[in-house]
Structures are given as C-alpha cells and as structure tokens.
Design a protein around this motif. Structure first.
Motif, short mmCIF file in Angstrom:
data_model
loop_
_atom_site.label_atom_id
_atom_site.label_comp_id
_atom_site.label_asym_id
_atom_site.label_seq_id
_atom_site.Cartn_x
_atom_site.Cartn_y
_atom_site.Cartn_z
N ILE A 211 0.84 -1.20 0.00
CA ILE A 211 0.00 0.00 0.00
C ILE A 211 0.88 1.25 0.00
O ILE A 211 0.61 2.23 -0.70
CB ILE A 211 -0.93 0.00 1.23
N PHE A 212 1.95 1.23 0.79
CA PHE A 212 2.89 2.35 0.85
C PHE A 212 4.01 2.17 -0.16
O PHE A 212 5.18 2.37 0.14
CB PHE A 212 3.49 2.50 2.25
N PHE A 213 3.67 1.74 -1.38
CA PHE A 213 4.58 1.69 -2.52
C PHE A 213 5.58 0.54 -2.44
O PHE A 213 5.75 -0.21 -3.39
CB PHE A 213 5.31 3.03 -2.70
N VAL A 218 8.07 -4.82 8.49
CA VAL A 218 7.80 -5.01 9.92
C VAL A 218 6.53 -4.31 10.37
O VAL A 218 6.15 -4.39 11.54
CB VAL A 218 8.99 -4.50 10.78
N PHE A 219 5.85 -3.60 9.46
CA PHE A 219 4.71 -2.78 9.87
C PHE A 219 3.51 -3.63 10.29
O PHE A 219 3.17 -4.60 9.62
CB PHE A 219 4.28 -1.87 8.73
N PRO A 220 2.84 -3.22 11.36
CA PRO A 220 1.53 -3.78 11.66
C PRO A 220 0.46 -3.05 10.85
O PRO A 220 0.76 -2.19 10.01
CB PRO A 220 1.38 -3.51 13.16
N LEU A 221 -0.80 -3.33 11.13
CA LEU A 221 -1.89 -2.69 10.39
C LEU A 221 -2.01 -1.20 10.69
O LEU A 221 -2.41 -0.42 9.83
CB LEU A 221 -3.23 -3.37 10.75
N LEU A 222 -1.66 -0.79 11.91
CA LEU A 222 -1.94 0.57 12.36
C LEU A 222 -1.45 1.66 11.41
O LEU A 222 -2.24 2.55 11.05
CB LEU A 222 -1.38 0.78 13.77
N PRO A 223 -0.18 1.69 10.98
CA PRO A 223 0.24 2.80 10.12
C PRO A 223 -0.46 2.84 8.77
O PRO A 223 -0.68 3.93 8.22
CB PRO A 223 1.75 2.57 9.96
N TYR A 224 -0.83 1.68 8.23
CA TYR A 224 -1.57 1.67 6.97
C TYR A 224 -2.92 2.34 7.16
O TYR A 224 -3.33 3.22 6.38
CB TYR A 224 -1.75 0.23 6.47
N LEU A 225 -3.62 1.95 8.20
CA LEU A 225 -4.95 2.51 8.46
C LEU A 225 -4.85 3.99 8.81
O LEU A 225 -5.65 4.81 8.34
CB LEU A 225 -5.62 1.73 9.58
N PHE A 226 -3.87 4.34 9.61
CA PHE A 226 -3.70 5.73 10.03
C PHE A 226 -3.45 6.65 8.84
O PHE A 226 -4.08 7.70 8.70
CB PHE A 226 -2.55 5.82 11.04
N ASN A 227 -2.53 6.26 7.97
CA ASN A 227 -2.17 7.13 6.85
C ASN A 227 -3.24 7.15 5.76
O ASN A 227 -3.46 8.19 5.13
CB ASN A 227 -0.82 6.71 6.27
N ALA A 229 -6.42 6.88 6.40
CA ALA A 229 -7.43 7.76 6.99
C ALA A 229 -7.01 9.22 6.87
O ALA A 229 -7.85 10.10 6.59
CB ALA A 229 -7.67 7.39 8.45
N SER A 230 -5.73 9.50 7.05
CA SER A 230 -5.23 10.87 6.87
C SER A 230 -5.44 11.33 5.43
O SER A 230 -5.85 12.47 5.19
CB SER A 230 -3.74 10.94 7.23
N ALA A 231 -5.14 10.46 4.48
CA ALA A 231 -5.34 10.81 3.08
C ALA A 231 -6.82 11.03 2.78
O ALA A 231 -7.18 11.91 1.98
CB ALA A 231 -4.77 9.72 2.19
N PHE A 232 -7.69 10.24 3.39
CA PHE A 232 -9.13 10.41 3.21
C PHE A 232 -9.57 11.81 3.65
O PHE A 232 -10.44 12.43 3.04
CB PHE A 232 -9.87 9.34 4.01
N HIS A 233 -8.92 12.33 4.70
CA HIS A 233 -9.24 13.67 5.20
C HIS A 233 -8.37 14.75 4.56
O HIS A 233 -8.31 15.88 5.07
CB HIS A 233 -9.05 13.70 6.72
N LEU A 234 -7.71 14.42 3.47
CA LEU A 234 -6.86 15.37 2.73
C LEU A 234 -5.73 15.90 3.61
O LEU A 234 -5.32 17.06 3.48
CB LEU A 234 -7.69 16.53 2.17
N ASN A 235 -5.25 15.05 4.49
CA ASN A 235 -4.16 15.44 5.38
C ASN A 235 -2.87 14.68 5.08
O ASN A 235 -1.96 14.64 5.90
CB ASN A 235 -4.57 15.20 6.85
N ALA A 236 -2.79 14.07 3.90
CA ALA A 236 -1.58 13.35 3.49
C ALA A 236 -1.37 13.58 2.00
O ALA A 236 -1.21 12.64 1.22
CB ALA A 236 -1.69 11.86 3.81
N GLY A 237 -1.37 14.84 1.62
CA GLY A 237 -1.23 15.21 0.21
C GLY A 237 0.21 15.50 -0.17
O GLY A 237 1.16 15.22 0.57
#
Length: 555
Positions: A211-213, A218-227, A229-237
């Motif tokens: 998902i992050f290219f 080692v990533f768990p689910l949390l950073p995928y969901l967090f980022n 969600a940030s993109a959904f709110h236009l906060n990861a442009g």
C-alpha cells in the motif's frame, strides 16, 4: 556578531552577553526546524551545512529542464485542524502552496497484469476489493471497518515532548486515545504479514504490504490505516514544489526570523571544554563558538565523527552500532531512476503503481530487494517538475547499499555500467507497460544508495532511517523523553533530525520543536511559536538553482 576565534584563544565563560547563541549542524528539515523555533523563542542561531542546498534528503536535482523530486511521496499534515499541520504552518512550509490530493494511495499490479487499487475512501475500497475477490469478504470488511474507525481519530502528537506536556495537553490526548485504545492496540500488534495470510486471493495476499509503494516488512496494520485515513481527510497530500520546495519554504521562514545558513561549510568536530560543547570547527580549521550546539546531521557522524566516540551510553551504542546492521530495524538504500518524457501522459493514468516483478525481471534489475518496482508519474504531483507538454516519471526500488558501495570503491567503470543496466531495464520495462513510450524518452538519470550518501551524508543511503514499530522506537522514545535529546556526560549539546527523532519528515520537523523546548529550559527562554500565515503564491522559481549530481550520465 558571531565569534570566529583562532584555536589559540581560550574560551571565556559559559554564556555570552545578549541573546543566547545556538549553532546547528545540518540544514535538513530537523536542523531548519530547530533554527526556526529557536529564533522564534529569542535565540540567535546559525546553521552550518555541508551541501549547497537545504533539506538533506528532502531534495531535488535537475537534468535539462526537468526537476527530479527525490523524497516526498505523501506528507502528513497537509490538511488543517491538527497538530501535524500546525507544525508545518509554524515553519511556513505550506504557505502559498496548492496541495495535490489523490483518491488512492497506490495501485499494485502483478506479473499477469491483475491490479488492485487502494482507495482512501473505505466504502469505495471495500466495493473494489469485493469485486476482485468476493471469497475474501471477511478480511476485506474487517480492514475497511477499521479504516472507517480510523477516519474518526484525530491524533498527531507532534507539538510537545512527553515530559513537558501540560496537564491540559495530556488530558486532550487521553480523550482521543482512550475511546480508541482497543482499536489502536489491536492494529498495532497485528502484523500486516499475518493479516495477509487470511486472504485466499493471491493478488490481495501479495498486494496489501505494498500500500505504501514498497513493503515496509515489519509494519503492523496501524500505520496503513492511520495514513489512509489521513489521506481520506486530505491530510496526506503532496505540497506544491515537492521536497526541495518544502525545504526552501522552511529555509525562507528561518532567514526571515533572522537565522543564517552557511552552505559548503562542513563541520569536522564539536569543540568541547570541560565536558561542555562550546562550538564547532569547520574543515579548514575555522572555529565558531556558541552557548549551545545542536547536531541535526547523520547519527553515526555525530557520535563517532564530530564527538570522536567520547560521549556515548549503552542506549546510544545499541542504536548506532548494533541496530545499524540490522535490516529488520534500518531501511535499506534506494535506487531511483528518473525519466524525462517529451510528451504528456494520459491524465487518467494511475499516479503511482507498484509492479510485482517476475523472477526473470527480478534477476535483470540490479540489486533489487523486494522483487518489485514503483513507478510514479511525478509531473502529476506538482507544476514545475516538467516543461509544458512534457512529463517526469520516477522509478524506484529498495536495494542493498553494500554492493553499490563496494563497486563504486573498487571499479568506477563497472559501477557506471551497473547504473546503465538499471536505465536499460527501466526503458524496456516502461515500454512493455506503456507501448511506444521509449520514443518519448529524452533524458534518464539513475541515483544509487551511494549517490544518496555522497550528496546528503545519510548513512548507507537510507533516506527513511529507522523503521517504525521496531526496537529502535523504544530507544528513540527514551532519547526524547528520558535523555531529553542529550548525551550523557556532555552539557551544552543536543540532537535533532530523523536519526534522533524517528523517520518521516513530520517527525524530523517535530524533533526541532521538541529539542528547542528542552533548550529553552536550559537557556532561560520562553518557548514561542506561531504560524507564519504567508499567502504569496508559491512559484517554481523559488526552488533556486538546482545541482546536477553526476558527471557521467546514463544513456
């Protein structure tokens, strides 16, 4: 005025008259951030930078009329009404800029041409994934349900280090965390790798980690969901001007506040007297003195080079000796191939695609680590990256540093030949994906992990530094909260930047805010910060003159 003393002149006293003076080593985002906040808080600062540009790895270079933007893929904090955004606006990083927001994070395509697109909207994502694999409804709905929950969380803890948080700040954080504690804990302990085992469809099973290219392993689910969600709110442009544009804007903010940056000024060592940092010595012997020194450059360079290994601890040794050699903790280097095209690409084409490579392609791509290649149409991210009517593509993959370093050290001709192999592979691969595109290619450039190390000083060409959700996190948290970004036994010295504050640009910027708050306690200053609020439209001319990194070019 700043002192420039001969080494024979002894240091007198511990404080200078007037404003306390702070020397900062490195004009990366961490160093520039430290300078901005220290200037706002009443210190007099000066930054020494070895390169000719600000930003460190947050940079760009040029070939002909193309701009090859190197670092940002998305930037946390491009929206409004959150602490990450507040940091960037205090630093002037987004003033006058438009923000490119995409409806998806990434598309992943396998060797047979099957694709999955990771939309930021959980409803659209769920419908798309169910269309691909109805039999995987259970894990699909579980992931999208959690994504909806994350869209209701507004937690960006980048303003104040834990020990300095007021009761009000702690209460505000608890109001966000407590209702979502079970969600945050569960997604933080569920590895993406184990979650993917639930899928029956082989494409979904392989695609989710990308998902992050690239697979962060080692990533768990949390950073995928967090980022997402940030993109959904236009906060990861993606901010107009990209990586170097971000650095130039923070540099402009810094100099407006009265700060000074000296470029082509390489610090050779930190001057220490009676276990207190009193200044720095540049290459050539010139010395500069201050009340406090902040290192915002490479971690190993700081500990072993500038300080000669004299000030360390089991914690520091663990971080910069043991963990530097662990691929599960430290990100690998990156190979970047930029392609300038004498045509405009279809605006409907995906802005970013990770291609999962066949065994044959993987064997042909020098040093590839994850059997994958990321292709991004960078000219869709911001104006000014390509001349009118033209396009820029960025092709990148994780690669091992050691093989590139050894080859460049022992056989420059073979090293250049290996870079040419990368260029030849990219040309042929793009031709397969975009038939006829080869005729439009008019310039290519390849940067290896050693290129990154030579031009930015970052160890091993690791532009991402420490991996999150690894033992490095605990050590860095201890450095920030317990050691207060200092070294044992050494007064008058602090550390900032990605190696001491954690990877990602927002954490590097926050490290400057954190270290300044600690610094103000020592220097007797009131910490102050305010948004710049500039409205003058940003323009590509603000990038300034860009370097061209290599004399020997690929064909």
């Amino acid at each position: 005025m700043w002192e420039e003393r001969d080494s024979r002149v002894p240091r007198q006293g511990r404080r200078t008259a007037g404003k306390p003076r702070v020397i900062i080593i490195g004009a990366g985002i961490g160093g520039l951030s430290t300078g901005c906040y220290a200037q706002m808080s009443g210190a007099e600062t000066r930054i020494f930078e070895r390169h000719v540009l600000p930003g460190g790895c947050c940079t760009a270079w040029s070939r002909q009329d193309y701009v090859f933007d190197y670092c940002i893929e998305w930037l946390t904090g491009t929206g409004r009404n959150n602490d990450a955004s507040r940091v960037w606006r205090e630093l002037g990083a987004l003033d006058g800029k438009t923000i490119a927001n995409f409806e998806m994070f990434n598309t992943v395509t396998d060797e047979d041409g099957r694709s999955v697109t990771f939309y930021n909207d959980p409803d659209r994502l769920e419908a798309h994934l169910l269309e691909i694999s109805p039999g995987d409804a259970r894990p699909i709905r579980a992931f999208c349900r959690d994504l909806r929950r994350f869209t209701r969380i507004n937690l960006y803890p980048f303003l104040t280090p834990g020990p300095l948080q007021s009761p009000r700040e702690r209460a505000a954080a608890l109001r966000v965390v407590l209702p979502s504690f079970a969600l945050l804990w569960r997604t933080a302990v569920t590895r993406m790798e184990s979650f993917c085992d639930r899928f029956e469809d082989p494409l979904l099973r392989r695609a989710f980690p990308f998902i992050f290219f690239q697979d962060h392993e080692v990533f768990p689910l949390l950073p995928y969901l967090f980022n997402m969600a940030s993109a959904f709110h236009l906060n990861a442009g993606f901010p107009q001007g990209g990586s170097l544009g971000l650095a130039r804007s923070v540099e402009e903010r810094y100099t407006e506040l009265g700060g000074r940056v000296d470029y082509r000024a390489r610090v050779e060592r930190v001057l220490v007297e009676d276990d207190r940092a009193i200044g720095v010595e540049l290459r050539g012997g010139e010395r500069h003195f201050a009340d406090h020194v902040v290192s915002a450059c490479d971690g190993v360079t700081t500990i072993d080079g500038l300080l000669g290994g004299r000030y360390t601890s089991p914690k520091i040794d663990k971080l910069f000796t043991e963990m530097m050699s662990r691929p599960d903790v430290l990100y690998p280097g990156v190979v970047s191939a930029f392609v300038g095209l004498n045509e405009e690409l279809d605006p409907a084409a995906r802005h970013s695609t990770t291609y999962l490579l066949s065994d044959e392609d993987s064997a042909a791509l020098p040093g590839v680590l994850q059997n994958s290649l990321v292709v991004q149409v960078r000219s869709r991210y911001s104006d000014g990256f390509a001349p009118p009517g033209k396009s820029v593509m960025h092709c990148t993959y994780f690669s091992d540093y050691d093989s590139w370093k050894q080859l460049r050290r022992t056989d420059r001709k073979a090293y250049r030949a290996r870079k040419q192999e990368v260029a030849d592979f990219i040309r042929a691969f793009l031709e397969r994906q975009y038939p006829g595109i080869g005729r439009a290619i008019e310039v290519m450039d390849v940067a290896s992990p050693t290129t990154t190390e030579r031009y930015t000083g970052v160890r091993g060409g690791s532009i991402l530094g420490w991996k999150s959700f690894t033992p490095a996190d605990d050590v860095i948290t201890g450095l920030i909260n317990k050691d207060r970004m200092r070294l044992p036994g050494l007064d008058g010295f602090s550390m900032a930047g990605q190696w001491f504050g954690g990877g990602s640009l927002i954490r590097a910027a926050a490290s400057g805010r954190f270290v300044t708050q600690y610094l103000c306690k020592e220097l007797g200053l009131d910490f102050r910060a305010w948004e710049r609020g500039g409205t003058t439209p940003w323009h590509p001319d603000k990038l300034g003159k860009l370097p061209q990194l290599e004399t020997h070019r690929v064909r």
